[in-house]
Structures are given as C-alpha cells and as structure tokens.
Design an enzyme around this catalytic site. Sequence first.
Site, short mmCIF file in Angstrom:
data_model
loop_
_atom_site.label_atom_id
_atom_site.label_comp_id
_atom_site.label_asym_id
_atom_site.label_seq_id
_atom_site.Cartn_x
_atom_site.Cartn_y
_atom_site.Cartn_z
N THR A 168 -3.23 3.84 -8.46
CA THR A 168 -2.00 4.53 -8.07
C THR A 168 -2.31 5.97 -7.68
O THR A 168 -1.62 6.54 -6.83
CB THR A 168 -0.94 4.47 -9.18
OG1 THR A 168 -1.36 5.21 -10.32
CG2 THR A 168 -0.65 3.04 -9.59
N ASP A 169 -3.32 6.58 -8.29
CA ASP A 169 -3.78 7.89 -7.82
C ASP A 169 -4.26 7.79 -6.38
O ASP A 169 -3.96 8.64 -5.53
CB ASP A 169 -4.93 8.40 -8.69
CG ASP A 169 -4.47 8.99 -10.01
OD1 ASP A 169 -3.53 9.79 -9.99
OD2 ASP A 169 -5.07 8.66 -11.04
N MET A 170 -5.03 6.76 -6.10
CA MET A 170 -5.63 6.61 -4.78
C MET A 170 -4.58 6.31 -3.72
O MET A 170 -4.61 6.87 -2.62
CB MET A 170 -6.71 5.53 -4.82
CG MET A 170 -7.91 5.94 -5.65
SD MET A 170 -9.09 4.61 -5.85
CE MET A 170 -10.49 5.51 -6.53
#
Length: 367
Positions: A168-170
């Site tokens: 989800t960061d990416m």
Amino acid sequence: MGRFPLEGVRVIDLTHSAAGPFATSILGDLGADVTKVESPEGDMTRTWGHVIREGVSTYYLAMNRNKHVIRLDLKNESDRNKLYEMIKGADVLIENYRPGVAERLGVDYDTVSILNPRIIYVSIKGFMPGSEYEDYPAFDIVIQGMSGLMSVTGCEDGTFVKVGVPITDMVTGFFSVIAILSALRVRDRDGKGVRITVPMLDSALYIMGIHLLYYFLVGDVPRPLGTKYMSVVAPYQGFKARDGKMFILAVGNDRIWRRFCEVIGRPELTDDPRFRTNPDRVKNQDELEKVLQEVFLTRDRDDWVSLFLSNGIPAGPVYDMADLARDNYVNKYVLTEVNHPELGTLRLVRGPIRFNGESTDVRFIEY
C-alpha cells in the site's frame, strides 16, 4: 537515451518511511534532481531491515536512490530559511507529515505557495484530511488491514496474511508520481502550481475495486484463496510438483484448457461435465485441484513449466530471492550494479520503463 525525461525538474523530498521515499525514488530514476531533507535524527527506515552500518539499512537504500541527502532541523529558523531558499527554485515539494506538523514547521501549503506560486505541493497522508480517520497513524500493515486487502490474502483456511512487500506504500507512491506528472503538464499549460493530496487508504481501496464491486453485486464476502483467484477462472493457481517446488498455472480460457488436457495426458478431462467450461471449472475448482495435483506429483517443477511454455500454456515457477539472483533474465535486464565508495558494489533493481529501448538506471546512492 540522452536526456532523462525529468531532467531539470527539482524535487524537495520531506518524506520518511516508505510511500513518499518510494515515489521520489521513481522521480529520481526518471532524472529529476531530488533532494531528500531529513531531520537531524534521520529517516526511521535507516534502522529497518538489515543494518549494513550505523544509520544505513538495506530498506533505506532500496527506497532512497538517485537522491541528494541533507539534514535540516526545521524547528531551527536558520535551517528553515535554508529550506525556504531551496523552495523558491523547486518544482515539486512532497511531504507526509502527521496532521498539523507541516504547519508547525512552517512548510505547509499556504506558506510554501507564497514562496513559490508555481510549486506542485504533494501531501501523502494515511487518510483524507478532515475525515474521522485523519489522526490515525498509518503504516502499511494498518492500511492492508483497513482496506480489506489482508482479508483476501492468505490461506484457504481463512488465515489472513499481509502482502510480502509494503504494497500500500508502493501503490500510494505510484499514484503520487502519476499525480506529479499530471500536475507538471497542468502547470506547463496554465502556469500555476497544483496542490495534491494522496491518501494511503484511498489508494489501497482503488486496487480493491474488483472485490468491492463483486460484493456489491453478488453479496458474497470475498475470502482468502491461497494462490487461487476469486471465482474468475480455473485452474489459475499454484501447484506442487514432485520435487516439492511450486509453479503457477493460468488456464485462462476453454481453448487453453483443451490444449492443456492433451499436454498433461488427460484428454478425457476436456469433456468431463464438471470441467467442460470455465464456469464449470470455477464451480468445481476444489475437485479440479485434487485431480490436477495428483497429476503434477509425477514430474519436477521445471519439467512441467518447460512443457507448458513450449505448448503455449501460461505457467511459471514460484521463485524465491535466491532463484531470482540466478535467473538469466533478471541478471541481464533487471539488475544493475552501483559502485559505492564506502559500501562497495551494490546490486539494485533498475527502473522497469524503457525509453527508446533504454532503461532509466540507478546513477548514485547517497546517505
């Protein structure tokens, strides 16, 4: 390739952790001049993963390449004024502070846009500012849980697991880059800066759209299916071979299914009423899995993969990192080496985009 696509674009990176640094690494790969501004304590990820030496970890290096790194104490007026001078000549500023922190440090949008009305100001947040979740801390594992991603990732017994990378960061990082590239075009057209907000939860929910729509229209709550794919196509999953290694099989339509049955020496399965069409196979995929798994225990993984690929049947091995490091394709097209004066030779993943056949590469590593 000659000039990099974003050569001349100046980016100030006030982010830490993963989503922001991942986004600015992509911008750096594309040729932007990225300056990462860290607090005197440094980015928290300097101690994440394997610490190579004090203040330098594998996680940090992977998320922070093609950037110049400086440290400023923005609570200090002199350091803040240094940043203000940088802002006047910048094209993009990206931050991921908790709510209220940018204002306290004097790097909020209102302040920055006065210094530079043409700047593209990007805020990566866990949740939409002003929402009831605004103050919630938001690390990737929290967002994987809240977005429902974790609820469809795991074993068929219902055990949830997180995705093996901070996905989800990416994804948030990717959306941030898309937004920045779009905003640069808008600024070229209108001559004005743009304010951008990219919440992590919203980014994760965007990729969960297929599951949400399925729930809205069908009413069933999707569950984890191991390597299977939510009631769409079968067989479309991982299987274990004789040598204990796993491979992925993706029989995407009935034409491939008929050829597949011939190749594995089980032509009678083609007309088996349980498996004749894809809807039949999806409905009876537990039975289908048992039948096929018995067949696949008669050969080793690489034998099956080679047989399938030579007959146009989508398949591939399940690799671990050691497998990848030995793979010819990975070594030829994906990995690149950077010679660092202190850390020695680093093998890193190059950018996947090719411009006129040439990839953007890792030019330097600073820390």
